[in-house]
Enzyme design. Structure first.
Site, PDB file in Angstrom:
ATOM      1  N   LYS A 107       2.122  42.695  26.224  1.00 47.54           N
ATOM      2  CA  LYS A 107       2.187  41.766  27.360  1.00 47.54           C
ATOM      3  C   LYS A 107       2.593  40.399  26.847  1.00 47.54           C
ATOM      4  O   LYS A 107       2.357  40.072  25.681  1.00 47.54           O
ATOM      5  CB  LYS A 107       0.818  41.657  28.040  1.00 47.54           C
ATOM      6  CG  LYS A 107       0.882  41.185  29.473  1.00 47.54           C
ATOM      7  CD  LYS A 107       1.191  42.305  30.446  1.00 47.54           C
ATOM      8  CE  LYS A 107       1.280  41.828  31.867  1.00 47.54           C
ATOM      9  NZ  LYS A 107       1.378  42.955  32.811  1.00 47.54           N
ATOM     10  N   GLY A 221       2.669  39.258  47.430  1.00 47.01           N
ATOM     11  CA  GLY A 221       3.864  39.139  46.592  1.00 47.01           C
ATOM     12  C   GLY A 221       4.529  40.492  46.443  1.00 47.01           C
ATOM     13  O   GLY A 221       4.539  41.303  47.388  1.00 47.01           O
ATOM     14  N   ASN A 222       5.055  40.760  45.258  1.00 49.51           N
ATOM     15  CA  ASN A 222       5.756  42.019  45.035  1.00 49.51           C
ATOM     16  C   ASN A 222       4.842  43.214  45.338  1.00 49.51           C
ATOM     17  O   ASN A 222       5.204  44.097  46.122  1.00 49.51           O
ATOM     18  CB  ASN A 222       6.263  42.074  43.585  1.00 49.51           C
ATOM     19  CG  ASN A 222       6.966  43.382  43.300  1.00 49.51           C
ATOM     20  OD1 ASN A 222       6.349  44.439  43.308  1.00 49.51           O
ATOM     21  ND2 ASN A 222       8.262  43.330  43.065  1.00 49.51           N
ATOM     22  N   ALA A 223       3.683  43.239  44.735  1.00 50.61           N
ATOM     23  CA  ALA A 223       2.800  44.388  44.899  1.00 50.61           C
ATOM     24  C   ALA A 223       2.199  44.431  46.314  1.00 50.61           C
ATOM     25  O   ALA A 223       2.335  45.425  47.043  1.00 50.61           O
ATOM     26  CB  ALA A 223       1.697  44.347  43.837  1.00 50.61           C
TER      27      ALA A 223
END
Ligand code: NAD
Length: 431
Positions: A107, A221-223
């Site tokens: 990460k 958001g994206n998720a």
């Protein structure tokens, strides 16, 4: 004696240690699973639009590569620090093993507030990140991807910088790229879609009616945004959503498609980021909708709660007030170990991050395969294979939970850790 401060990494270690007592590992294997293999830390400096210099701490943590190249996103956030990046890297190693794709876990992070940066400054930060860590990255070494506040554009700048530095063609060095520059169909919706397949499987097995299931989602958001749209399309009732500015609630249901459209149209743009908010009710002109805080949102009456923003939001303080019967963790690390224990007692089912949000890294794997082979897969193939991978992982986790009397989180860790240990043994790393 003062209590030890809980951090993302101590929270990871709590569950790790607990599961390691339940599976067969040697002391040397245990030691290896407790710390990252490598920690890279640099300061990156850019020239701001006003001519002044700005410096940001940047990290790349490589947790374990027994099963394949390190894989994991890069987060841009003012709170991203080494401890958080370490925890996220560790979760990635477990996650890639749970879905059984040939990667390890890593990460990255840059400690910055991207909302304070212009598009040009963001590009500078992204290119400087790659210059700082280039020798540790590569399609066979460590492949980054997007995470909180990092976008396909950022992935494209990073690939471009890497190819310039190494004088190579390297589409597989990073995933989550734009379609125009080596991206994969289905990557944008993959995290939500992966979680959706698991949810649908649970709902179908219990012969439940989606329209009777009330869903609360934190983070748009994206998720979270894609999940809201998918569930709405499948007939679930989305009763609350939120973003960093706050949330909205309507017991009768909300229309996430309208909220998304509103955000896109009315959000003002600072740098790359939309600052319009789902709680901007006056401008959105929605009836019967109440404004709520992110804390209130978690405790709303509902059937399914989906944390899809940041970590550490379901804690010992609010777990007892949670009314959902099922929690699907699209965010990484949203539930603390103390909260887990309280939820288990209340018989709340928690589908853990390392399984629930693994759709993102799974389609990243498909993108990596396409980058290496030069093939372009169809949307149908991506969807079909994503479903196959997610449901196989869910079946493995469910079976382990049932047979070994574990929570889903413990079972997912057990499945993942056993696969990592098997690879470490096969490679002759530990005795
Ligand atoms: P994103 O940047 O696209 O969206 C984050 C959302 O959370 C935004 O709506 C933001 O306003 C909201 N938010 C930020 N702070 C908040 C707060 N304090 N309270 C409530 N909402 C807040 O990020 P994303 O990619 O959707 O990631 C969200 C979570 O999902 C993260 O934990 C990330 O690690 C995890 N995740 C994402 C992916 C992926 O493919 N995008 C994959 C796996 C896991």
């Amino acid at each position: 004696m003062t209590a030890k401060k809980s951090t993302p990494y101590t929270r990871f270690k709590t569950i790790l240690e607990e599961v390691l007592t339940k599976i067969e590992v040697s002391p040397a294997e245990r030691k290896m699973l407790n710390e990252p293999q490598a920690i890279h830390r640099e300061e990156i400096t850019i020239k701001k639009d006003d001519g002044k210099k700005a410096t940001f701490p940047a990290f790349r943590v490589q947790f374990n590569n027994a099963r394949g190249p390190y894989k994991g996103g890069i987060r841009y956030h003012q709170d991203a620090d080494l401890d958080e990046v370490k925890a996220l890297a560790a979760l990635m190693a477990i996650k890639t093993a749970v879905v059984d794709i040939p990667f390890g876990g890593g990460k990255g992070g840059v400690q910055c507030n991207p909302k304070d940066l212009s598009k040009r400054e963001l590009q500078e930060v992204s290119r400087a990140y790659v210059r700082a860590f280039a020798k540790h990255l590569g399609p066979d070494i460590d492949c980054p991807a997007p995470d909180v506040n990092t976008t396909p554009d950022i992935m494209a700048w990073m690939r471009d910088e890497y190819e310039k530095i190494t004088n190579t063609y390297a589409p597989a060095m990073i995933t989550g790229k734009p379609l125009a520059y080596g991206g994969s169909l289905g990557r944008d919706t993959a995290t939500a879609r992966g979680g959706f397949f698991i949810l649908q499987e649970l709902v179908e097995r219990d012969a439940l009616d989606p329209s009777e299931l009330r869903v609360v989602i934190q983070g748009f958001g994206n998720a979270g945004g894609h999940m809201a749209e998918l569930l709405h399309g499948a007939g679930y009732t989305i009763v609350a959503v939120s973003d960093s500015h706050g949330g909205i609630y309507n017991a009768e249901g909300l229309d996430p498609v309208r909220i998304e459209k509103y955000k896109r149209k009315n959000g003002t743009v600072a740098g790359e980021y939309c600052t319009g908010s789902v709680c901007d009710l006056e401008r959105m002109k929605m009836d019967g909708v109440k404004r709520i805080t992110n804390e209130e949102l978690l405790e709303l009456p509902c059937d399914i709660l989906i944390p899809a923003a940041l970590d550490n939001v379901i804690t010992a303080d609010n777990a007892k007030n949670i009314r959902a019967k099922l929690i699907l963790e699209l965010a990484n690390g949203p539930t603390t170990p103390e909260a887990d224990a309280i939820l288990a007692k209340k018989k709340v089912k928690v589908i853990p991050d390392v399984l629930a949000n693994a759709g993102g890294v799974t389609v990243s794997y498909f993108e990596w395969v396409q980058g290496r082979s030069g093939e372009q897969w169809t949307a149908e193939r991506i969807d079909h294979d994503l479903k196959r991978v997610m449901l196989a992982a869910f079946r493995d986790v469910r079976r382990t939970a049932y047979r070994e009397k574990m929570t889903y989180r413990e079972a997912a860790f057990a499945v993942g850790l056993r696969r990592i240990v098997a690879a470490m043994r096969a490679r002759g790393w530990v005795n």
